[in-house]
Enzyme design. Structure first.
Site, short mmCIF file in Angstrom:
data_model
loop_
_atom_site.label_atom_id
_atom_site.label_comp_id
_atom_site.label_asym_id
_atom_site.label_seq_id
_atom_site.Cartn_x
_atom_site.Cartn_y
_atom_site.Cartn_z
N ASN A 216 0.84 -1.20 0.00
CA ASN A 216 0.00 0.00 0.00
C ASN A 216 0.88 1.26 0.00
O ASN A 216 1.85 1.34 0.74
CB ASN A 216 -0.86 -0.04 1.28
CG ASN A 216 -1.97 0.98 1.31
OD1 ASN A 216 -2.75 1.09 0.36
ND2 ASN A 216 -2.08 1.71 2.42
N HIS A 255 -4.92 9.68 -1.89
CA HIS A 255 -5.08 10.96 -1.19
C HIS A 255 -4.82 12.07 -2.20
O HIS A 255 -3.67 12.38 -2.51
CB HIS A 255 -4.08 11.08 -0.04
CG HIS A 255 -4.33 10.12 1.08
ND1 HIS A 255 -5.47 10.16 1.85
CD2 HIS A 255 -3.60 9.08 1.55
CE1 HIS A 255 -5.42 9.19 2.76
NE2 HIS A 255 -4.30 8.52 2.60
N GLU A 285 -7.52 4.54 0.47
CA GLU A 285 -7.64 5.69 1.40
C GLU A 285 -8.10 6.93 0.66
O GLU A 285 -7.58 8.03 0.87
CB GLU A 285 -6.28 5.95 2.08
CG GLU A 285 -5.69 4.73 2.76
CD GLU A 285 -4.38 4.99 3.49
OE1 GLU A 285 -4.05 6.17 3.76
OE2 GLU A 285 -3.68 4.02 3.80
N ASP A 287 -9.41 10.25 -0.51
CA ASP A 287 -10.01 11.52 -0.09
C ASP A 287 -9.46 12.60 -1.02
O ASP A 287 -8.45 12.40 -1.69
CB ASP A 287 -9.81 11.84 1.41
CG ASP A 287 -8.39 11.84 1.92
OD1 ASP A 287 -7.45 11.85 1.10
OD2 ASP A 287 -8.20 11.84 3.16
C1 XIL Z 1 -3.71 8.48 9.58
C2 XIL Z 1 -4.94 8.49 10.48
O1 XIL Z 1 -6.10 8.79 9.72
C3 XIL Z 1 -4.77 9.51 11.57
O2 XIL Z 1 -5.84 9.45 12.50
C4 XIL Z 1 -3.44 9.26 12.29
O3 XIL Z 1 -3.23 10.29 13.24
C5 XIL Z 1 -2.29 9.22 11.31
O4 XIL Z 1 -2.56 8.24 10.32
N1 XIL Z 1 -1.56 6.95 5.18
C6 XIL Z 1 -1.93 5.83 5.89
C7 XIL Z 1 -2.85 5.96 7.04
O5 XIL Z 1 -1.57 4.72 5.49
O6 XIL Z 1 -2.61 5.01 8.03
C8 XIL Z 1 -2.83 7.36 7.65
O7 XIL Z 1 -3.85 7.43 8.63
C9 XIL Z 1 -2.99 8.40 6.58
C10 XIL Z 1 -1.88 8.30 5.56
#
Ligand code: XIL
Length: 389
Positions: A216, A255, A285, A287
Site C-alpha cells: 500500500n 489521497h 484511502e 479523499d
Molecule cells: C492516519 C490516520 O487517519 C490519523 O488518525 C493518524 O493520526 C495518522 O494516520 N496513510 C496511511 C494511514 O496509510 O494510516 C494514515 O492514517 C494516513 C496516511
C-alpha cells in the site's frame, strides 16, 4: 464495459477470497446479495451489483455516535480501522496488548455483513515508543528488531485469522523522488534492509494463508505527473512476485489534493498495469482535499474547488469500476467531521463525501450516480466514426 460480465467475474473473485479466508462473513450477504432492509440507493447496495466493495476507514469512537454508525452500516460494505490495528495501538507497552478497538470494529463489521481491510503491519509511522526508543538507544539490536517484527506480524495476523479480507502488509516504503525507489532511510529498510518487505509478506501469509496481502502506498495511481512512484511500485511488486513472495494486491491510497495535477486516465492505466501482474488492486484511502475557510466548517474557499473535489472523487471511482481486478474502493473517513486532513494539511479540508454535519455532499451524489450507472448499465455511445468506404 460489459457490466454483467464484470459483475460475475468480480463477484466470483470476492467469493473465492471469502471462501479461502474462511471469514465468518461467507454468506450470500457477503457476496453482495440484496438486503430488503437496506436502501437500494445506498453506495453499498449499488456497488454490490458491480462486484466492487465500497469501504470507509472508521474508529470505535465514531461508531459510538448513532448517526455515524448508521452511515457506516448503511452505506459501506467494507471497513478499515483507521488506527486500531497499528502497532502503536495494539502493543503500547512491550508484551501488553490492547485489541479492544480492533475487536470492536471487527464485531461491528460482522454484525453488518461487512468485510475488513486490516491496516497496517509494517509502517515507519505510529510505531510504539518502546520500540523506537529501544532501537534509538541501542537496547534493541537489528536482529532483535527483526524477531520483534516477525512476532508482531504473527501475533496480529493470527489473532484475526479468517476475519480479514485484505491486509496492508507493507505501507509507504517508496521515496517521492524521480526516479522513486525503496527509501533506504525509512525505519524498516534502514534497519533490516529491503528484504524485510518479502519477509513480512511471508510471515503474514504463514499466519493467515487465506488473507489477501497488499503493498500500500500513496502517489502510485495517476497522481504524479512523472508516474515515477507508480513505476517504482510496479517494479517492487513484480520483483516480490519474481521471488515467490505471497503478494496478492496493490493498494493505491488515493489521497488527492485539488491544487495538484492528477490524471484519471493514468490512474486507470496504473490499475491495469498492476492487474497485468495477476494482482488485485484496491483504492484504500481515497479523499480529495482542498483549501477551506476554517477547520471547523470546512467550506471551500473557491467555487472551482467546489467543483473539482467531487469531480476527482468520481473520476477515481470510475477508474476503479472500469477494471474488474480492482476489488474495492475505500474512503479515508466518510465525514469531514473526523477526517485526518485538517489536522495534517494546514488550511485544507472538505476531503470526504459527507460534510461536518453528516450531510452528503456533491461527492457523495457523484459516487452514487457512478455506481448506479455501473450497476444498471451505463448508456454507451454508439460507434460514431464514419467508416471509410
Ligand atoms: C492516519 C490516520 O487517519 C490519523 O488518525 C493518524 O493520526 C495518522 O494516520 N496513510 C496511511 C494511514 O496509510 O494510516 C494514515 O492514517 C494516513 C496516511
Amino acid at each position: 464495459m460489459d457490466v454483467r460480465r464484470r459483475s460475475v467475474l468480480a463477484a466470483g473473485a470476492a467469493g473465492a477470497a471469502v471462501a479461502i479466508g474462511g471469514a465468518g462473513t461467507a454468506s450470500a450477504a457477503a457476496l453482495g446479495a440484496q438486503h430488503d432492509h437496506r436502501d437500494p440507493d445506498s453506495l453499498r447496495e449499488l456497488a454490490g451489483k458491480t462486484g466492487l466493495r465500497i469501504g470507509t476507514a472508521t474508529s470505535p469512537q465514531a461508531l459510538t455516535i448513532p448517526a455515524r454508525a448508521a452511515i457506516v452500516a448503511g452505506q459501506f460494505s467494507l471497513v478499515t480501522p483507521g488506527n486500531e490495528m497499528k502497532w502503536q495501538v495494539v502493543e503500547p507497552t512491550q508484551g501488553v496488548f490492547d485489541w479492544s478497538g480492533a475487536d470492536q470494529l471487527v464485531a461491528f463489521a460482522k454484525a453488518n455483513d461487512q468485510l475488513i481491510r486490516g491496516h497496517t503491519l509494517v509502517w515507519h509511522n505510529q510505531l510504539p515508543t518502546w520500540l523506537t526508543t529501544g532501537v534509538g538507544d541501542g537496547t534493541i539490536s537489528d536482529s532483535q528488531l527483526r524477531d520483534l517484527l516477525h512476532q508482531h506480524i504473527t501475533t496480529e495476523v493470527s489473532r484475526f485469522r479468517g476475519k480479514i479480507w485484505h491486509w496492508d502488509v507493507c505501507n509507504e516504503f517508496l521515496t517521492d523522488s524521480n526516479p522513486s525507489m525503496i527509501d533506504p532511510n525509512r525505519f524498516w529498510a534502514a534497519h533490516l534492509g529491503e528484504g524485510v518487505i518479502a519477509d513480512a509478506f511471508r510471515w503474514a501469509h504463514e499466519a493467515d494463508p487465506g488473507a489477501l496481502l497488499f503493498y500500500n502506498d500513496y502517489n502510485i495511481g495517476g497522481e504524479d505527473g512523472s508516474n515515477a512512484k507508480a513505476d517504482a511500485a510496479f517494479t517492487l511488486v513484480r520483483g516480490l512476485l519474481d521471488q515467490g513472495a505471497p503478494v496478492h494486491g496493490v493498494g493505491i491510497q488515493g489521497h488527492l489534493d485539488t491544487q495538484f495535477g492528477w490524471s484519471p486516465q493514468r490512474l486507470q492505466q496504473d490499475i491495469e498495469r498492476y492487474a497485468s501482474l495477476g494482482l488485485k488492486v484496491a483504492i484504500t484511502e481515497a479523499d480529495v482535499r482542498t483549501f477551506v475557510n476554517n477547520a471547523t466548517d470546512q467550506v471551500p474557499t473557491s467555487s472551482l474547488e467546489l467543483f473539482a473535489q467531487p469531480y476527482e472523487f468520481s473520476e477515481m471511482l470510475k477508474a476503479a469500476l472500469a477494471v474488474p481486478e480492482c476489488v474495492s474502493f475505500t474512503v479515508w473517513g466518510f465525514t469531514d467531521a473526523d477526517s485526518w486532513v485538517p489536522g495534517v494539511f494546514t488550511g485544507e479540508g472538505y476531503a470526504t463525501p459527507y460534510d461536518v454535519n453528516l450531510n452528503p455532499k456533491p461527492a457523495y451524489f457523484a459516487m452514487q450516480s457512478d455506481l448506479r450507472l455501473a450497476a444498471f448499465g451505463a448508456p454507451k455511445r454508439a460507434h460514431t466514426r464514419t467508416p471509410h468506404p
